[in-house]
Motif scaffolding. Structure first.
Motif, PDB file in Angstrom:
ATOM      1  N   ARG A 153       0.877  -1.255   0.142  1.00 47.40           N
ATOM      2  CA  ARG A 153       0.210  -0.062   0.001  1.00 47.40           C
ATOM      3  C   ARG A 153       0.736   1.316  -0.187  1.00 47.40           C
ATOM      4  N   TYR A 154       1.878   1.280   0.733  1.00 51.39           N
ATOM      5  CA  TYR A 154       2.659   2.611   0.999  1.00 51.39           C
ATOM      6  C   TYR A 154       3.788   2.590   0.177  1.00 51.39           C
ATOM      7  N   ARG A 211      -9.145   3.582  14.761  1.00 52.92           N
ATOM      8  CA  ARG A 211     -10.345   2.594  14.379  1.00 52.92           C
ATOM      9  C   ARG A 211     -10.140   1.336  15.044  1.00 52.92           C
ATOM     10  N   TYR A 218      -7.837  -8.706  10.154  1.00 58.65           N
ATOM     11  CA  TYR A 218      -8.945  -9.652   9.653  1.00 58.65           C
ATOM     12  C   TYR A 218      -9.136  -9.480   8.315  1.00 58.65           C
ATOM     13  N   LEU A 220     -11.517  -9.932   4.613  1.00 55.36           N
ATOM     14  CA  LEU A 220     -12.862 -10.401   4.263  1.00 55.36           C
ATOM     15  C   LEU A 220     -12.932 -11.191   2.901  1.00 55.36           C
TER      16      LEU A 220
ATOM     17  N   PHE B 100      -5.488   2.332   4.281  1.00 59.19           N
ATOM     18  CA  PHE B 100      -4.285   1.661   4.258  1.00 59.19           C
ATOM     19  C   PHE B 100      -4.564   0.096   3.528  1.00 59.19           C
ATOM     20  N   ASP B 106     -12.391  -3.393   2.142  1.00 60.68           N
ATOM     21  CA  ASP B 106     -11.608  -3.890   3.209  1.00 60.68           C
ATOM     22  C   ASP B 106     -11.314  -2.841   4.229  1.00 60.68           C
ATOM     23  N   ASP B 107     -10.913  -1.578   3.805  1.00 58.19           N
ATOM     24  CA  ASP B 107     -10.652  -0.560   4.809  1.00 58.19           C
ATOM     25  C   ASP B 107     -11.979  -0.154   5.495  1.00 58.19           C
ATOM     26  N   ALA B 109     -14.333  -2.084   6.186  1.00 59.28           N
ATOM     27  CA  ALA B 109     -14.690  -2.860   7.328  1.00 59.28           C
ATOM     28  C   ALA B 109     -13.701  -3.174   8.331  1.00 59.28           C
ATOM     29  N   PHE B 110     -12.533  -2.542   8.158  1.00 64.12           N
ATOM     30  CA  PHE B 110     -11.509  -2.806   9.538  1.00 64.12           C
ATOM     31  C   PHE B 110     -11.935  -2.313  10.631  1.00 64.12           C
ATOM     32  N   GLY B 111     -12.959  -0.971  10.761  1.00 60.56           N
ATOM     33  CA  GLY B 111     -13.091  -0.767  12.161  1.00 60.56           C
ATOM     34  C   GLY B 111     -14.173  -1.626  12.682  1.00 60.56           C
ATOM     35  N   LEU B 113     -14.672  -4.832  12.013  1.00 59.88           N
ATOM     36  CA  LEU B 113     -13.908  -6.169  12.406  1.00 59.88           C
ATOM     37  C   LEU B 113     -13.247  -6.065  13.714  1.00 59.88           C
ATOM     38  N   ASN B 114     -12.601  -4.947  13.748  1.00 64.93           N
ATOM     39  CA  ASN B 114     -11.815  -4.667  14.946  1.00 64.93           C
ATOM     40  C   ASN B 114     -12.746  -4.521  16.288  1.00 64.93           C
ATOM     41  N   ALA B 122     -19.876  -6.971   9.400  1.00 62.41           N
ATOM     42  CA  ALA B 122     -18.823  -5.864   8.937  1.00 62.41           C
ATOM     43  C   ALA B 122     -19.292  -5.604   7.480  1.00 62.41           C
ATOM     44  N   THR B 158     -14.915   5.096   6.276  1.00 67.57           N
ATOM     45  CA  THR B 158     -14.270   4.248   7.217  1.00 67.57           C
ATOM     46  C   THR B 158     -14.453   4.687   8.798  1.00 67.57           C
ATOM     47  N   MET B 162     -18.112   2.892  12.031  1.00 67.51           N
ATOM     48  CA  MET B 162     -17.806   2.258  13.317  1.00 67.51           C
ATOM     49  C   MET B 162     -18.981   2.901  14.317  1.00 67.51           C
TER      50      MET B 162
END
Lengths: 252, 245
Positions: A153-154, A211, A218, A220, B100, B106-107, B109-111, B113-114, B122, B158, B162
């Motif tokens: 990504r970075y 977040r 995880y 998906l 990121f 994916d991004d 859903a990150f919050g 999922l956490n 999610a 994102t 949440m």
């Protein structure tokens, strides 16, 4: 710009479960790496080529990739026959071409091309994130996959920052020369990229904590199971097995 | 929405001081309060500590003095802040810091999922938020290939996924074109959350907040009331009916 030219496509290989492709590519390349017989080596190179054809990839782009590897292989082809020692194949004046060197160089050339082509056909036909998730579901540690995906990504952001700095250097009339000023500028540029990258890492980490990031990652991604996947795996294993048989029959 | 002054404060900062290592303090004995339903703008010069204030609220920067209460609860340890981060969403200044994951879905859903949601939950939350922001077709887009405006909206997604009760928006309009700007403003009008916005854009603050505060000498000043007023202006063709952006 870094690109993934092979990841888009709709061939049978593109649609096969990435995990099956990864596992079979890995097994196949391990086998190819330890081959010695020319019969089996040529067979595997042809098989890899067939895989590339099956993936329906753009021939020119594939050749470009292969040229990159073969530049390296060329070095072996030039040096090994002259330096390996052993039986002399033939001599040109004071130059001796050694037979074991020629054999070794050809083996390396065939092996590396066969393996690279198999990886182009099987692995570079998935994008980076799919690869990460596939590795994850094959049981690789979360941390590794995470590192893998974040690097991907970075690296683009770092590339952009590099380009930004480079532009601002260029518009102020910088031209590369063999001077102390020039080396100093390069050093500043590299230093600045590192500083920016670490500041960026800090900010990204903060955003992730906001977040609810707690160290585990995880995913998906899901890979629907289908009989075709197993058929593909069987085909790959069978071909690999045939190559082993050839090796044993003609060389072992 | 209840009258803000009658409810208990959601964020309550008392006597907060913060200084970066080897530097003059940025926040000095700062007091601040945000009540449910309040929408506050923060307008202050660069380097006055606005972003620092946000990061202090989120527990990203440890304060040397003062107390933080969120929803009436005293917040001291990292564990407390983990709880805070579920209640308060921070939209970072630079969307590249926030996004990121390889793909948008994916991004977003990150919050969730956490927060312990299942994959299915999610996904459904993320899809709902994306469609709320009009980004349904973005699911499989690669985050780093989005445009600046798209990145900003996805970053907002994102944060919204949440389900925060408070939003802290750090210069949300930075570098946005007019369309994205209009979209962002309309989203802010629709969602039912309290928020604080850092911005240098006074028109935007007047449109989307109820009060504008400023930071001066490390303290929040509320008494600088901003009066809305108009100026005469002149330009060619001014006699023809027209509109200004």
């Amino acid at each position: 710009m870094l690109q993934e030219p092979f990841s888009v496509g709709n061939s049978f290989l593109h649609r096969t479960d990435p995990r099956f492709r990864l596992v079979s590519a890995l097994l196949y390349s391990i086998v190819v790496a330890v081959l010695y017989g020319f019969f089996s080596l040529i067979a595997s190179a042809v098989f890899s080529l067939a895989l590339v054809r099956a993936a329906g990839l753009d021939g020119k782009t594939v050749l470009k990739r292969l040229a990159l590897v073969n530049g390296f292989v060329l070095l072996f082809l030039l040096i090994l026959p002259l330096t390996a020692g052993g039986d002399i194949f033939f001599s040109i004046g004071f130059l001796h071409i050694y037979q074991p060197g020629v054999v070794l160089a050809l083996q390396i050339a065939l092996k590396s091309n066969a393996i690279i082509m198999a990886f182009i056909a099987l692995v570079s036909t998935m994008n980076f994130s799919t690869l990460g998730h596939a590795l994850n579901s094959l049981g690789l540690p979360h941390k590794f996959v995470f590192l893998f995906i974040l690097t991907y990504r970075y690296i683009f952001v770092i590339e952009q920052e590099y380009k930004k700095i480079w532009r601002s250097i260029k518009i102020r009339g910088f031209s590369p020369k063999t001077t102390l000023h020039c080396y100093k500028t390069y050093a500043y540029m590299i230093g600045m990229i590192f500083v920016k990258a670490s500041a960026r890492a800090e900010r990204v980490y903060r955003a992730m904590r906001c977040r609810g990031f707690n160290g585990s990652f995880y995913t998906l991604a899901e890979f629907p199971s289908s009989g075709k996947n197993w058929l593909f795996l069987f085909f790959m294993l069978f071909s690999t097995f045939l190559i082993i048989l050839m090796e044993l029959y003609f060389y072992g | 929405m209840a009258d803000p002054s009658s409810t208990d404060p959601i964020i309550e900062l008392t006597g907060i001081s913060y200084s970066y290592p080897k530097e003059q303090p940025v926040l000095k004995n700062l007091d601040f309060e945000l009540r449910k339903g309040e929408r506050i703008g923060l307008l202050a010069p660069n380097g006055s500590g606005k972003t620092t204030l946000f990061h202090v609220i989120m527990g990203l920067l440890p304060v040397s003095e003062g107390s933080i209460r969120i929803f009436g609860r005293k917040i001291e340890t990292e564990k407390d802040f983990v709880w805070v981060r579920r209640k308060i969403g921070l939209l970072f200044q630079d969307a590249d810091d926030q996004l990121f994951s390889p793909t948008v879905l994916d991004d977003v859903a990150f919050g969730p999922l956490n927060m312990g949601k299942t994959k299915k939950e999610a996904l459904s939350i993320s899809r709902r938020v994306l469609s709320f922001l009009g980004l349904s077709s973005f699911e499989d887009r690669i985050t780093f290939k989005l445009s600046g405006g798209e990145k900003k909206l996805v970053s907002l997604a994102t944060v919204l996924s949440m389900d925060p009760e408070v939003l802290l928006l750090d210069e949300p309009l930075n570098g946005l074109d007019n369309n994205t700007r209009i979209k962002l403003i309309s989203v802010l009008k629709t969602i039912d959350v309290s928020y604080i916005i850092i911005s240098h854009d006074i028109d935007f603050l007047l449109e989307s907040t109820d009060a504008i505060y400023t930071l001066n000498n490390g303290r929040i000043e509320k008494d600088t009331t901003v009066y809305v007023h108009s100026h005469d202006h002149a330009h060619m063709m001014g006699n023809v009916p027209h509109q200004h952006d």
